[in-house]
Design an enzyme around this catalytic site. Structure first.
Site, short mmCIF file in Angstrom:
data_model
loop_
_atom_site.label_atom_id
_atom_site.label_comp_id
_atom_site.label_asym_id
_atom_site.label_seq_id
_atom_site.Cartn_x
_atom_site.Cartn_y
_atom_site.Cartn_z
N ARG A 1 21.58 -14.48 24.29
CA ARG A 1 20.90 -14.05 23.06
C ARG A 1 19.86 -15.07 22.61
NH1 ARG A 1 26.09 -11.89 19.59
NH2 ARG A 1 26.73 -10.30 21.08
N CYS A 2 19.09 -15.55 23.55
CA CYS A 2 18.11 -16.60 23.29
C CYS A 2 16.71 -16.08 23.60
CB CYS A 2 18.45 -17.81 24.19
SG CYS A 2 17.29 -19.17 24.13
N GLY A 3 15.72 -16.63 22.93
CA GLY A 3 14.34 -16.28 23.24
C GLY A 3 13.96 -16.61 24.68
N THR B 1 16.05 -16.15 27.22
CA THR B 1 16.91 -15.37 28.11
C THR B 1 16.14 -14.64 29.21
OG1 THR B 1 18.57 -15.13 26.38
CG2 THR B 1 18.68 -13.54 28.18
#
Length: 167
Positions: A37-39, A41
């Site tokens: 759930r990371c930018g 990803t």
């Protein structure tokens, strides 16, 4: 710690079995702390491309889920593996969750963090998707999270490591 000992530090794979970098052959290993759930990803896609392009020559990409950065990897191992395979077609090994910073950081990351990046800065992992390329001799090169896996300097380092290993 000598360079070659980094390849013998044990860690757990996704099923809990103990592994070391040497279990993945004598080639190069690209270690990445990952999160769903990371930018950053979408870097999974480029990591998978590297695995497919260089796997036969001896590169193994190893993902290590980490939930230390704003809770961006909260899932169970089953959820993480499902996400990786269905969303990005990940075929490279995704290992058990680890901590990369702090007192409880995994021993592998404690060792990796001693390596400075291109600007000469060692220490804490900055964020998800920090990359460490471990050569056959245990040498380590560090690439920060915003440096894409397919950036020319990363690809060149992989090529050099594989060439050094005779691949």
């Amino acid at each position: 710690m000598t360079d070659s000992t980094i390849r013998q530090i044990p860690f757990s794979d996704a099923s809990g079995a103990q592994k070391t970098l040497d279990d993945y052959g004598s080639g190069a290993v690209l270690i990445v702390n990952v999160a769903s759930r990371c930018g950053n990803t979408p870097q999974y896609e480029q990591l998978e491309q590297l695995q497919r392009a260089y796997g036969e020559r001896g590169l193994t990409v190893l993902g290590f889920p980490c939930n230390q950065f704003m809770g961006q990897e909260p899932g169970t191992m089953a959820e993480i593996l499902e996400f990786c395979s269905t969303t990005y077609g990940v075929t490279f090994p995704v290992n058990d969750k680890v901590k990369v910073n702090g007192r409880n950081a995994h021993e592998l990351f404690k060792a990796l963090k001693q390596t400075p990046d291109a600007q000469g800065k060692a220490g804490r992992v900055e964020w998800n998707f920090e990359k460490f390329l471990v050569g056959p001799d245990g040498s380590v090169q560090r690439f920060r999270p915003k440096q894409l896996p397919d950036a020319p300097e990363v690809v060149s380092a992989i090529e050099d490591a594989l060439t050094a290993s005779g691949r």
